[in-house]
Every structure is written in C-alpha cells, then in structure tokens.
Design an enzyme around this catalytic site. Structure first.
Site, PDB file in Angstrom:
ATOM      1  N   HIS A  52      39.160  25.624  -7.955  1.00 52.54           N
ATOM      2  CA  HIS A  52      38.605  24.265  -7.914  1.00 52.54           C
ATOM      3  C   HIS A  52      39.087  23.548  -6.655  1.00 52.54           C
ATOM      4  O   HIS A  52      38.333  22.826  -5.998  1.00 52.54           O
ATOM      5  CB  HIS A  52      39.064  23.462  -9.135  1.00 52.54           C
ATOM      6  CG  HIS A  52      38.650  24.033 -10.456  1.00 52.54           C
ATOM      7  ND1 HIS A  52      39.552  24.589 -11.330  1.00 52.54           N
ATOM      8  CD2 HIS A  52      37.441  24.132 -11.054  1.00 52.54           C
ATOM      9  CE1 HIS A  52      38.908  25.001 -12.424  1.00 52.54           C
ATOM     10  NE2 HIS A  52      37.631  24.741 -12.273  1.00 52.54           N
TER      11      HIS A  52
ATOM     12  N   ASP B 269      31.035  31.854 -10.402  1.00 51.45           N
ATOM     13  CA  ASP B 269      29.984  31.768 -11.420  1.00 51.45           C
ATOM     14  C   ASP B 269      28.638  31.876 -10.708  1.00 51.45           C
ATOM     15  O   ASP B 269      27.884  30.909 -10.623  1.00 51.45           O
ATOM     16  CB  ASP B 269      30.128  30.465 -12.198  1.00 51.45           C
ATOM     17  CG  ASP B 269      31.475  30.387 -12.890  1.00 51.45           C
ATOM     18  OD1 ASP B 269      31.646  31.059 -13.905  1.00 51.45           O
ATOM     19  OD2 ASP B 269      32.378  29.701 -12.371  1.00 51.45           O
TER      20      ASP B 269
ATOM     21  N   GLN C   8      25.334  30.875 -12.398  1.00 52.67           N
ATOM     22  CA  GLN C   8      25.265  29.418 -12.554  1.00 52.67           C
ATOM     23  C   GLN C   8      24.855  28.760 -11.238  1.00 52.67           C
ATOM     24  O   GLN C   8      23.977  27.886 -11.201  1.00 52.67           O
ATOM     25  CB  GLN C   8      26.630  28.892 -13.014  1.00 52.67           C
ATOM     26  CG  GLN C   8      26.802  27.395 -12.933  1.00 52.67           C
ATOM     27  CD  GLN C   8      28.146  26.960 -13.481  1.00 52.67           C
ATOM     28  OE1 GLN C   8      28.318  26.881 -14.694  1.00 52.67           O
ATOM     29  NE2 GLN C   8      29.101  26.692 -12.623  1.00 52.67           N
TER      30      GLN C   8
ATOM     31  N   MET D  48      35.167  21.608 -15.430  1.00 54.03           N
ATOM     32  CA  MET D  48      35.561  21.376 -16.828  1.00 54.03           C
ATOM     33  C   MET D  48      37.072  21.167 -16.906  1.00 54.03           C
ATOM     34  O   MET D  48      37.661  21.272 -17.987  1.00 54.03           O
ATOM     35  CB  MET D  48      35.122  22.549 -17.702  1.00 54.03           C
ATOM     36  CG  MET D  48      33.604  22.731 -17.707  1.00 54.03           C
ATOM     37  SD  MET D  48      32.985  23.510 -19.201  1.00 54.03           S
ATOM     38  CE  MET D  48      33.834  25.066 -19.134  1.00 54.03           C
TER      39      MET D  48
ATOM     40  N   GLN E 173      31.196  30.620  -6.093  1.00 58.24           N
ATOM     41  CA  GLN E 173      30.568  31.946  -6.165  1.00 58.24           C
ATOM     42  C   GLN E 173      31.041  32.691  -7.418  1.00 58.24           C
ATOM     43  O   GLN E 173      30.345  33.547  -7.946  1.00 58.24           O
ATOM     44  CB  GLN E 173      30.910  32.738  -4.898  1.00 58.24           C
ATOM     45  CG  GLN E 173      30.412  34.164  -4.866  1.00 58.24           C
ATOM     46  CD  GLN E 173      28.892  34.257  -4.861  1.00 58.24           C
ATOM     47  OE1 GLN E 173      28.215  33.365  -4.359  1.00 58.24           O
ATOM     48  NE2 GLN E 173      28.364  35.325  -5.429  1.00 58.24           N
TER      49      GLN E 173
ATOM     50  N   LEU F 292      40.518  33.611 -10.049  1.00 58.85           N
ATOM     51  CA  LEU F 292      41.109  32.495 -10.793  1.00 58.85           C
ATOM     52  C   LEU F 292      40.085  31.969 -11.780  1.00 58.85           C
ATOM     53  O   LEU F 292      38.900  31.824 -11.453  1.00 58.85           O
ATOM     54  CB  LEU F 292      41.530  31.380  -9.845  1.00 58.85           C
ATOM     55  CG  LEU F 292      42.670  31.698  -8.878  1.00 58.85           C
ATOM     56  CD1 LEU F 292      43.077  30.435  -8.129  1.00 58.85           C
ATOM     57  CD2 LEU F 292      43.871  32.250  -9.606  1.00 58.85           C
ATOM     58  N   SER F 293      40.556  31.675 -12.984  1.00 58.89           N
ATOM     59  CA  SER F 293      39.688  31.100 -14.008  1.00 58.89           C
ATOM     60  C   SER F 293      40.552  30.310 -14.973  1.00 58.89           C
ATOM     61  O   SER F 293      41.683  30.715 -15.270  1.00 58.89           O
ATOM     62  CB  SER F 293      38.970  32.215 -14.775  1.00 58.89           C
ATOM     63  OG  SER F 293      38.447  31.709 -15.992  1.00 58.89           O
ATOM     64  N   SER F 294      40.000  29.212 -15.473  1.00 54.49           N
ATOM     65  CA  SER F 294      40.740  28.421 -16.465  1.00 54.49           C
ATOM     66  C   SER F 294      41.002  29.244 -17.713  1.00 54.49           C
ATOM     67  O   SER F 294      41.910  28.955 -18.485  1.00 54.49           O
ATOM     68  CB  SER F 294      39.943  27.164 -16.833  1.00 54.49           C
ATOM     69  OG  SER F 294      39.588  26.461 -15.664  1.00 54.49           O
TER      70      SER F 294
ATOM     71  N   VAL G   5      38.053  32.352  -5.192  1.00 52.65           N
ATOM     72  CA  VAL G   5      39.492  32.396  -4.892  1.00 52.65           C
ATOM     73  C   VAL G   5      40.144  33.327  -5.915  1.00 52.65           C
ATOM     74  O   VAL G   5      39.862  33.243  -7.121  1.00 52.65           O
ATOM     75  CB  VAL G   5      40.116  30.987  -4.962  1.00 52.65           C
ATOM     76  CG1 VAL G   5      41.626  31.055  -4.747  1.00 52.65           C
ATOM     77  CG2 VAL G   5      39.459  30.071  -3.939  1.00 52.65           C
TER      78      VAL G   5
HETATM   79  P1  AMP Z   1      34.679  25.368 -14.307  1.00 54.29           P
HETATM   80  O1  AMP Z   1      35.714  24.292 -14.394  1.00 54.29           O
HETATM   81  O2  AMP Z   1      35.168  26.708 -14.744  1.00 54.29           O
HETATM   82  O3  AMP Z   1      33.368  24.959 -14.933  1.00 54.29           O
HETATM   83  O4  AMP Z   1      34.368  25.552 -12.761  1.00 54.29           O
HETATM   84  C1  AMP Z   1      34.010  24.470 -11.958  1.00 54.29           C
HETATM   85  C2  AMP Z   1      33.568  24.992 -10.625  1.00 54.29           C
HETATM   86  O5  AMP Z   1      34.634  25.713 -10.008  1.00 54.29           O
HETATM   87  C3  AMP Z   1      32.385  25.969 -10.742  1.00 54.29           C
HETATM   88  O6  AMP Z   1      31.468  25.726  -9.676  1.00 54.29           O
HETATM   89  C4  AMP Z   1      33.062  27.302 -10.599  1.00 54.29           C
HETATM   90  O7  AMP Z   1      32.210  28.318 -10.092  1.00 54.29           O
HETATM   91  C5  AMP Z   1      34.171  26.985  -9.617  1.00 54.29           C
HETATM   92  N1  AMP Z   1      35.242  27.986  -9.723  1.00 54.29           N
HETATM   93  C6  AMP Z   1      35.871  28.420 -10.843  1.00 54.29           C
HETATM   94  N2  AMP Z   1      36.753  29.400 -10.553  1.00 54.29           N
HETATM   95  C7  AMP Z   1      36.669  29.614  -9.215  1.00 54.29           C
HETATM   96  C8  AMP Z   1      37.311  30.515  -8.305  1.00 54.29           C
HETATM   97  N3  AMP Z   1      38.216  31.397  -8.717  1.00 54.29           N
HETATM   98  N4  AMP Z   1      36.957  30.444  -6.999  1.00 54.29           N
HETATM   99  C9  AMP Z   1      36.030  29.560  -6.565  1.00 54.29           C
HETATM  100  N5  AMP Z   1      35.397  28.682  -7.372  1.00 54.29           N
HETATM  101  C10 AMP Z   1      35.699  28.709  -8.677  1.00 54.29           C
END
Ligand code: AMP
Length: 286
Positions: free
Chosen positions: A37, A151, A154, A30, A149, A185-187, A177
């Site tokens: 990512h 999520d 999901q 997203m 992992q 890490l998260s958006s 990560v």
């Molecule tokens: P998102 O943009 O949040 O929908 O995430 C896109 C993909 O990146 C999904 O498969 C998430 O599980 C993965 N993702 C998000 N944060 C992390 C993280 N900290 N470590 C590894 N993968 C991640």
C-alpha cells in the site's frame, strides 16, 4: 492529515483541493496497510499535489464464508502510516455510510474478465469491488487512482469499468511489492501459521520457473501451466485453485504464447487463500 468519516466531509475537502488547483491522487484500500500500500501512496504522492487514501473493509466483496468479520482493522497503525507517508486525507466511512438502508444499485461487470478465476472462485466478489470503487470514485472524485498489480484481475476490471462508464479518472497500476523471499505482501499473510508462511513463497517460485521456461523459448501455455502445477505440488500443504496463462487485458486463456501474457496462481494454505501473478513481456528479440 484530515480523517474524514462522512461523504459531506469528503465533498468539502475535495472542493478545497480543487479550488486550490491541486490534482488529487487516490489510493483505495481495506486497511491493514503494508509496504505494498505504501508504494501506491508514494507513487501517488510523487505525481499529485494532494493524496487521499480510503480505508474501508467493503462487506459486499466478501462471500458469506469469507473473512469479513475477522479481516484485520489496525486503524491507529494505518493512520500513522498514512501520516508518515504525507497523505492529506483519509476517508474511513462506516459500512452504513457506504450502504445505507435500502441500498440496491450495483455495478455488474460481465464476461470472462469478471467471471473467470477470482470471479469464478468468489461469486459476487467483483460486483462488490466494482460497486464500491465506483462509489469511492464518485465521492472522492480523484484525478488519478492507484491500484496494485498484486490484484491484477481487479485492476483490469477497474480499467474496463473506467472505459465503459467514461469515468474521468486516470488509472495507474503499480508493481507488486514482495517480501525478501518472494511472497507478495498481503494483509491476509498474517493469517498464515509459521509453517505455512515458510511454504508460501512457493507461489512466486512457481511463477519464476514458468517465466524462465518462457524466456528459454517455451511457447505452449499448457507446458507452462504444468511447470507451475508441478512446482506447487512440491508443497502438499498448498491446495491449488488455479494456474493459468492469460491475455493481460481480457483474462482469456492463451494457448500459444506469442505476445505479452500474465501468469496467474491462486492457492489455499489451510483456510488462507493467496493469489499472485507475474506479467511476462513477450521476448520479441529471443
Ligand atoms: P487491499 O487493501 O488488499 O484491498 O489493497 C489495496 C490496494 O493495494 C489494491 O490496489 C492492491 O492491489 C494493492 N496492493 C495490495 N498488496 C500489494 C502489494 N504487495 N504490492 C502492490 N500493491 C498491493
């Protein structure tokens, strides 16, 4: 790097990749890309001759009270990260491209995997996820897809959908990560106030304490859950949504730990909801 905006553009690009005999790795996102990512992209890059990333803030996976309108969309920085990482194509559609007027076909995954934990707290979320992921798979037609992992539910649901619908995609789930202090890490971490940001690593600490107890021989899931709850309670600003010990494939709660399990946590810091998890390989030789 190609920036593709329409389904037709993706189809043309995909046909070229296929006719050149290049295998395609795909990372759906997203946007608001970070090192999590990036690790998925790097893993895809290492194993495939071509790599595509989608950047699409999927409206159908957000509840009415959720942050769809405010979700960060730093497109230029995202494209720069993709270019830097050697991505071949970015698919960045408009919502109307994915959901044209009259859209009414949905993928609904049923059962505990889709209806518990994130599925219970966020009704409709996984219907939106499954629908958009199937659409993206149909449009991009990747050989391999890379999910995080982070999520876990999901990723598990996508694995189930691939099996149930016989999708010709190989799923790869990459490790979470984390920041140096353990915060995944998260958006959405950008929403945290400096105070909340300081507190947020409590999630990982709770998971680690639970893991340590299991490694020391604790087998009662209820005790492990209590350890997570008590650790979270040391930070009054964190409101716990759930702490659980589940089977990593079915997401059914486990009572006695006798095989691999997944520790799950979700908590709110103010309006910001954070989730984390830790896979535990059962210490067979303990
Ligand atoms: P998102 O943009 O949040 O929908 O995430 C896109 C993909 O990146 C999904 O498969 C998430 O599980 C993965 N993702 C998000 N944060 C992390 C993280 N900290 N470590 C590894 N993968 C991640």
């Amino acid at each position: 790097m190609e920036l593709l905006r329409t389904v037709e553009e993706v189809r043309r690009w995909r046909a070229e990749v296929r006719s050149a005999g290049r295998r395609l790795g795909f990372v759906p996102t997203m946007g608001a890309l970070h090192a999590g990512h990036r690790s998925l992209i790097d893993t895809a890059r290492a194993a495939n001759e071509a790599v595509a990333v989608s950047i699409f803030v999927n409206p159908t996976q957000f509840g009415p009270q959720e942050d769809f309108a405010h979700y960060p969309r730093p497109l230029e920085a995202d494209l720069a990260l993709c270019r830097e990482a050697g991505v071949d194509a970015v698919f960045h559609p408009e919502p109307e491209t994915m959901y044209p007027l009259g859209f009414c076909t949905w993928v609904e995954v049923r059962g505990p995997l889709a209806e518990s934990f994130e599925g219970a707290v966020r009704p409709g979320h996984f219907r939106g996820v499954a629908t958009v992921v199937l659409k993206l798979f149909e449009i991009v037609q990747p050989d391999r897809a890379y999910f995080g992992q982070k999520d876990a539910q999901q990723a598990c649901l996508v694995r189930r959908m691939i099996a149930d619908l016989n999708l010709p995609v190989e799923l790869h789930v990459c490790p979470t990560v984390r920041e140096a202090d353990g915060l995944a890490l998260s958006s959405r971490n950008v929403y945290l106030t400096p105070e909340q940001r300081r507190m947020a690593p409590i999630l990982f600490q709770a998971l680690q304490r639970a893991e340590a107890a299991i490694l020391q021989g604790e087998r009662r899931a209820q005790t492990v859950i209590q350890i997570m709850e008590e650790t979270m309670a040391t930070v009054p600003e964190a409101r716990l949504d759930y702490a659980a010990v589940v089977d990593p494939n079915s997401f059914l709660p486990v009572k006695t730990i006798s095989d691999d399990v997944l520790l799950l946590l979700a908590a709110r810091f103010g309006n910001t909801r954070l989730i984390d998890n830790l896979p535990i390989s059962f210490p067979r030789n303990a």
